[in-house]
Design an enzyme around this catalytic site. Structure first.
Site, PDB file in Angstrom:
ATOM      1  N   HIS A  57      -4.842  -3.992  -2.497  1.00  0.00           N
ATOM      2  CA  HIS A  57      -4.051  -3.063  -1.665  1.00  0.00           C
ATOM      3  C   HIS A  57      -3.291  -3.839  -0.600  1.00  0.00           C
ATOM      4  O   HIS A  57      -3.874  -4.299   0.386  1.00  0.00           O
ATOM      5  CB  HIS A  57      -4.954  -2.013  -1.010  1.00  0.00           C
ATOM      6  CG  HIS A  57      -4.167  -0.960  -0.303  1.00  0.00           C
ATOM      7  ND1 HIS A  57      -4.067   0.343  -0.767  1.00  0.00           N
ATOM      8  CD2 HIS A  57      -3.375  -0.995   0.802  1.00  0.00           C
ATOM      9  CE1 HIS A  57      -3.284   1.044   0.035  1.00  0.00           C
ATOM     10  NE2 HIS A  57      -2.847   0.240   1.001  1.00  0.00           N
ATOM     11  N   HIS A  59       0.939  -4.506   1.291  1.00  0.00           N
ATOM     12  CA  HIS A  59       2.338  -4.047   1.472  1.00  0.00           C
ATOM     13  C   HIS A  59       3.215  -5.281   1.648  1.00  0.00           C
ATOM     14  O   HIS A  59       3.455  -5.732   2.766  1.00  0.00           O
ATOM     15  CB  HIS A  59       2.441  -3.119   2.688  1.00  0.00           C
ATOM     16  CG  HIS A  59       1.715  -1.833   2.497  1.00  0.00           C
ATOM     17  ND1 HIS A  59       2.334  -0.674   2.067  1.00  0.00           N
ATOM     18  CD2 HIS A  59       0.402  -1.523   2.640  1.00  0.00           C
ATOM     19  CE1 HIS A  59       1.430   0.296   1.974  1.00  0.00           C
ATOM     20  NE2 HIS A  59       0.247  -0.200   2.313  1.00  0.00           N
ATOM     21  N   GLN A 152       6.612   6.269   0.971  1.00  0.00           N
ATOM     22  CA  GLN A 152       6.088   6.188   2.349  1.00  0.00           C
ATOM     23  C   GLN A 152       6.373   7.448   3.173  1.00  0.00           C
ATOM     24  O   GLN A 152       5.545   7.872   3.981  1.00  0.00           O
ATOM     25  CB  GLN A 152       6.718   4.972   3.046  1.00  0.00           C
ATOM     26  CG  GLN A 152       6.443   4.854   4.527  1.00  0.00           C
ATOM     27  CD  GLN A 152       5.231   3.997   4.845  1.00  0.00           C
ATOM     28  OE1 GLN A 152       5.154   2.821   4.486  1.00  0.00           O
ATOM     29  NE2 GLN A 152       4.258   4.586   5.492  1.00  0.00           N
ATOM     30  N   HIS A 210      -2.476   6.307  -1.415  1.00  0.00           N
ATOM     31  CA  HIS A 210      -3.010   6.363  -0.058  1.00  0.00           C
ATOM     32  C   HIS A 210      -3.560   7.781   0.087  1.00  0.00           C
ATOM     33  O   HIS A 210      -2.828   8.750  -0.100  1.00  0.00           O
ATOM     34  CB  HIS A 210      -1.903   6.147   0.966  1.00  0.00           C
ATOM     35  CG  HIS A 210      -1.456   4.726   1.098  1.00  0.00           C
ATOM     36  ND1 HIS A 210      -0.852   4.035   0.079  1.00  0.00           N
ATOM     37  CD2 HIS A 210      -1.533   3.867   2.151  1.00  0.00           C
ATOM     38  CE1 HIS A 210      -0.581   2.804   0.500  1.00  0.00           C
ATOM     39  NE2 HIS A 210      -0.982   2.673   1.745  1.00  0.00           N
ATOM     40  N   GLU A 213      -5.800   9.038   4.763  1.00  0.00           N
ATOM     41  CA  GLU A 213      -5.871   7.941   5.744  1.00  0.00           C
ATOM     42  C   GLU A 213      -5.729   8.545   7.144  1.00  0.00           C
ATOM     43  O   GLU A 213      -4.747   8.323   7.848  1.00  0.00           O
ATOM     44  CB  GLU A 213      -4.783   6.887   5.486  1.00  0.00           C
ATOM     45  CG  GLU A 213      -4.997   5.636   6.340  1.00  0.00           C
ATOM     46  CD  GLU A 213      -3.873   4.619   6.218  1.00  0.00           C
ATOM     47  OE1 GLU A 213      -2.928   4.853   5.448  1.00  0.00           O
ATOM     48  OE2 GLU A 213      -3.946   3.597   6.920  1.00  0.00           O
ATOM     49  N   ASP A 309      -4.212  -4.898   2.957  1.00  0.00           N
ATOM     50  CA  ASP A 309      -3.283  -3.881   3.452  1.00  0.00           C
ATOM     51  C   ASP A 309      -2.085  -4.487   4.182  1.00  0.00           C
ATOM     52  O   ASP A 309      -0.946  -4.318   3.751  1.00  0.00           O
ATOM     53  CB  ASP A 309      -4.008  -2.862   4.342  1.00  0.00           C
ATOM     54  CG  ASP A 309      -3.297  -1.512   4.417  1.00  0.00           C
ATOM     55  OD1 ASP A 309      -2.324  -1.320   3.665  1.00  0.00           O
ATOM     56  OD2 ASP A 309      -3.725  -0.664   5.205  1.00  0.00           O
TER      57      ASP A 309
END
Ligand code: FE2
Length: 425
Positions: A57, A59, A152, A210, A213, A309
């Protein structure tokens, strides 16, 4: 015809004095005490030899952008989101590619050879998607980079969200992502989970969302994700990322939820560094930790992995591509200090993460790829404790990176400066 022999290796399962024979980029044999005079041999000196670290995971479109256009003064999630919005209009493909390639160099030096990265699909120009697809092509000889189409801004909340996500998949993005807790309502979030799982089922894709969260004990998207995985026959192909709300949920409800997750074959990724940093921010005292229920999920048979992350991006200014740092934080936050718990934290950044990513040929056994990392540590406990030196990093029989042996295991502070790269792009 053998190409390489590693001798005197300790394996993660505790076997010692093991030899790993390599031929044609594959592991030909794993056996005790083998020698082969005349063959290129590396003596592991009793150190731990592990399959490569995997980050399930990440970005990569945002990484190493910290301070651009300004630093996150408050260090909060909300300012991070605002910062990403400020940065987006000035992003260029070249800048994303350059930052991502630099990160991949860091990763190789740390023995991190498989990364699942979410890529923001909200921008109709597909700038970040095309940039990371290019990065995936360029690093293919040394890193398995898997991309997740990540809306996103919310796939239903943002105009054109579904079309943009579908275009990203058409362009070659591997996995269907989502962010149901960021849709406008709980029911719209549930609708997004259903829609995205159906898209994945139609296209034969994996799912990684996701999910929940937040610190909201009533967030229910992981339940919907597990239900949809079961309904659509996607067992073993769906992952819920973060799931931090589980930390705050009612215990009775969780006693019903965890068996549902297990039965649906849904895996879970916790991101310890980020969860402990971003969650619980509305609390005074006591402050919640905000990481999902890792040992309880593992005990129920759920495959749980740890992800990195963020590294030096608008949300998080720390990090260095070190999955042992991630395991170290996970161990502390989840209080996994039993012997089994420590080993499970090591698995969470190796075998469990590889399983989430459906990596083929992963492991230290005959027939697997000859990809492994020699750590300057005798076992997984010391590897985590020291965030141990990566003495040698091999991928498919080829040496990718090496770090000189530290004279003392306590002198690892100067490790990054002494790491040498053998990469050839
Ligand atoms: Fe994330």
């Amino acid at each position: 015809m053998l190409d390489l022999l590693i001798t005197n290796a300790t394996l993660p399962d505790g076997r010692t004095n093991m030899s790993i024979a390599v031929a044609g980029g594959k592991i030909a044999e794993v056996t005790q005490g083998m020698t082969a005079p005349g063959l290129e041999t590396f003596d592991a000196k009793g150190n731990l030899v592990t399959p490569p670290f995997c980050d399930p995971h990440f970005h990569m479109d945002a990484t190493l952008s910290y301070g651009n256009p300004r630093v996150n003064e408050s260090g909060t999630l909300l300012e991070g989101i605002a910062l990403w919005g400020e940065l987006k209009p000035s992003l260029t493909q070249d800048a994303i590619i350059e930052r991502a390639l630099t990160y991949c160099d860091w990763a190789v030096a740390r023995g991190l050879l498989a990364i699942r990265s979410h890529v923001d699909t909200s921008d109709p120009s597909m700038l970040a998607v095309e940039a990371l697809l290019e990065v995936k092509r360029r690093v293919a000889s040394y890193i398995d980079l898997q991309l997740v189409a990540f809306p996103q801004d919310g796939v239903l909340r943002s105009a054109g969200g579904v079309a943009n996500l579908q275009r990203a998949l058409d362009l070659g993005v591997d996995v269907v992502g989502g962010i149901p807790h960021f849709e406008r309502t709980m029911s719209e979030g549930a609708a997004s989970v259903k829609l995205l799982c159906e898209i994945a089922a139609e296209r034969g894709k994996l799912v990684d969302m996701h999910c929940d969260e937040t610190d909201d004990p009533m967030s229910r998207h992981i339940e919907t994700l597990a239900f949809e995985a079961h309904r659509l026959g996607l067992q073993g192909r769906v992952n819920g990322s973060h799931c931090t709300s589980m930390h705050s949920m009612d215990n009775y409800y969780v006693s019903k939820l965890i068996p549902l997750i297990a039965q649906s074959g849904v895996s879970i990724i916790a991101n310890p560094l980020i969860n402990i940093t971003l969650q619980g921010r509305h609390d005074s005292y006591p402050k919640r930790r905000g990481m999902t229920r890792v040992p309880e999920l593992m005990a129920a048979g759920v495959n749980v992995a740890f992800g990195g992350d963020c590294v030096m991006d608008p949300w998080y200014g720390m990090g260095s591509a070190d999955m042992l740092e991630v395991a170290h934080m996970g161990l502390h936050v989840a209080q996994m200090t039993s012997q089994g718990g420590i080993r499970a934290c090591f698995d969470a950044v190796t075998v469990n993460a590889a399983k989430v990513m459906h990596l083929q040929g992963y492991g230290i056994e005959a027939g697997c790829d000859a990809s492994f990392v020699i750590l300057q540590a005798p076992d997984s406990m010391d590897a985590i404790r020291l965030r141990a030196n990566r003495l040698r990093v091999f991928r498919r029989g080829k040496l990718l990176a090496q770090t000189p042996e530290a004279a003392s295991s306590l002198s690892i502070a100067d490790r990054p400066a002494s790491t040498s790269f053998l990469l050839r792009r």
